[in-house]
Write an enzyme that holds these catalytic residues in place. Structure first.
Site, short mmCIF file in Angstrom:
data_model
loop_
_atom_site.label_atom_id
_atom_site.label_comp_id
_atom_site.label_asym_id
_atom_site.label_seq_id
_atom_site.Cartn_x
_atom_site.Cartn_y
_atom_site.Cartn_z
N ASP A 91 47.17 35.27 42.59
CA ASP A 91 47.79 36.60 42.70
C ASP A 91 47.12 37.53 43.71
OD1 ASP A 91 45.62 36.54 40.85
OD2 ASP A 91 46.23 38.48 40.05
N GLU A 149 45.16 36.75 37.88
CA GLU A 149 43.73 36.96 37.58
C GLU A 149 43.41 38.45 37.54
OE1 GLU A 149 39.86 37.97 37.70
OE2 GLU A 149 40.89 38.15 39.61
N GLU A 150 44.08 39.21 38.40
CA GLU A 150 43.82 40.65 38.49
C GLU A 150 44.60 41.35 37.38
OE1 GLU A 150 41.76 41.70 40.74
OE2 GLU A 150 41.85 40.33 42.43
N HIS A 376 38.90 43.75 47.74
CA HIS A 376 39.78 44.85 47.31
C HIS A 376 39.83 46.00 48.34
CE1 HIS A 376 39.87 43.63 42.77
NE2 HIS A 376 39.76 42.58 43.56
#
Ligand code: NI
Length: 404
Positions: A91, A149-150, A376
């Protein structure tokens, strides 16, 4: 193909076998296609069909739609041996990309800002290599392409849908491309690698009124200020100083203007720790402190607490396996970085709670090429040479683990 390395840890990558070096242009191509099509948690439909199309073309047996968009490929050597799981997350993040590259995100406000595009490409390359070279290992390998995962976390629902069974896994490994480490290094550490992640949201209810007549009010700003300060005593006074933990209040909103006492205040925060024994300890202290302060000041509150991921705890023997493989791939112990613990979280932890395993970092930053923005960040990008290192690491772990 010669892989050039411009990093503080210049190493000779002849230890990456020629078949994987030949695969390198494909790894880059797949990663860039995925990078152009970033998808958020549980919406990895393009990604899933990209993976499925490749697995189908190569003839690798696989199951789709596990926990919505997850995929599991099974590579059976046809010989008895152990079963190793390899996990890759798929993701992306809700970030507007600011990189100026030919393969920029095509989707407004979405970006592969953590390198999961690379993880998917590495897992695909590993599947391809292992399938073509089934004669070189024993046992079976299950490649787990995990959504989300996020944030919400795809690992837990995948486990609930049975990915660890049939055949049962004897071990599991996974990697994260890691810009906190330079290309040419591998971060591997036994025990706690990444922290538990917990979240809380609290609303304080006081009684509003005139800023000049505080005696007629219960000031939600004063109450919340006391709470924010007192929460900091959890780490300093309730956690063993030899353990690491974080309590962060990341947002606090109250009031509207200078002469009005706020009737409510809202705060949000996160909690991190490595020691699984702190499970439910910090949570309870937060409740006690908020409740005690509210009672003292005549306020009330509503608290929502969520335990997102447990800590990532690596198994000793699996860590030794990864470490010895890393030593062979890098050809130097200097490239192995055991000091790679981070308070970041990962839902790989759910797999590691069930199966002995090791999660490790593949250094992917290259300062000379400007590929060293943090994960990020809108300009996050990594040195794609790390893709080849990732495949070589996985393949060698399979050969060593399943043959033993
Ligand atoms: Ni990540």
């Amino acid at each position: 193909m010669t892989l050039s390395l411009a990093s503080p840890h210049v190493i000779n990558l002849t230890q990456i076998r020629s078949e994987i070096r030949d695969l390198f242009p494909n790894l880059v191509e797949w990663r860039r296609i995925l990078h152009q099509h970033p998808e958020l948690a549980f919406n990895e439909y393009f990604t899933a069909s990209f993976i499925t199309e490749k697995l189908t073309k190569w003839g690798i047996p696989h199951q789709t739609n596990i926990a919505q968009t997850g995929i599991v490929a099974l590579i059976d050597s046809g010989k008895p041996g152990a079963v190793l799981g390899i996990r890759a997350d798929m993701d992306a993040l809700p970030i507007q990309e600011e990189n100026e590259v030919s393969y920029c995100s095509l989707y407004e406000g979405k970006m592969h800002g953590c390198g999961h595009d690379g993880h998917t490409a590495i897992a695909l390359g590993t599947a391809y290599y292992l399938w073509k070279n089934r004669d070189r290992f024993q046992g079976q390998v299950k490649i787990i392409f995990q959504p989300a995962e996020e944030g919400p976390g795809g690992a837990k629902p995948m486990i609930e849908e049975g990915v660890l069974k049939n055949p049962n896994l004897d071990g599991i490994i996974g990697l994260h491309l890691w810009n906190n480490l330079p290309l040419g290094t591998i971060g591997v550490k036994n025990g706690a690698l990444m922290a538990a992640v917990e979240l809380f949201e609290c609303t304080i209810f006081g009684k509003g009124g005139h800023g000049a007549m505080p005696d007629q009010t219960v000031d939600a700003v004063v109450v919340s200020a006391q709470i924010v300060n007192a929460l900091q005593t959890i780490v300093s006074r309730n956690v063993n100083p030899l353990d690491s933990a974080v309590v962060t209040v990341g947002s606090l909103h109250a009031g509207s203007t200078h002469n009005v006492i706020a009737d409510t205040a809202k705060m949000e925060g996160t909690v991190r720790y490595f020691n699984p024994q702190l499970d439910r300890v910090i949570d309870q202290r937060i409740k006690d402190i908020i409740s005690g302060i509210c009672q003292a000041y005549g306020a009330s509150f509503e608290l929502k607490y969520q335990q997102l991921y447990p800590p990532v705890i690596n198994h000793d023997k699996m860590t030794e396996l990864v470490k010895s493989v890393a030593m062979n791939v890098l050809e130097t112990p200097a490239g192995i970085v055991p000091e790679c613990q981070t308070m970041g979280g990962e839902d790989m932890s759910f797999f590691l709670q069930k199966i002995p395993g090791c999660y490790f970092f593949v250094g992917s930053a290259n300062t000379q090429k400007g590929l060293d923005f943090p994960h990020h960040h809108p300009r996050f990008n990594f040195d794609e040479t790390a893709l080849g290192i990732g495949v070589e690491m996985f393949v060698r772990c399979v050969e060593k683990f399943c043959n033993s």
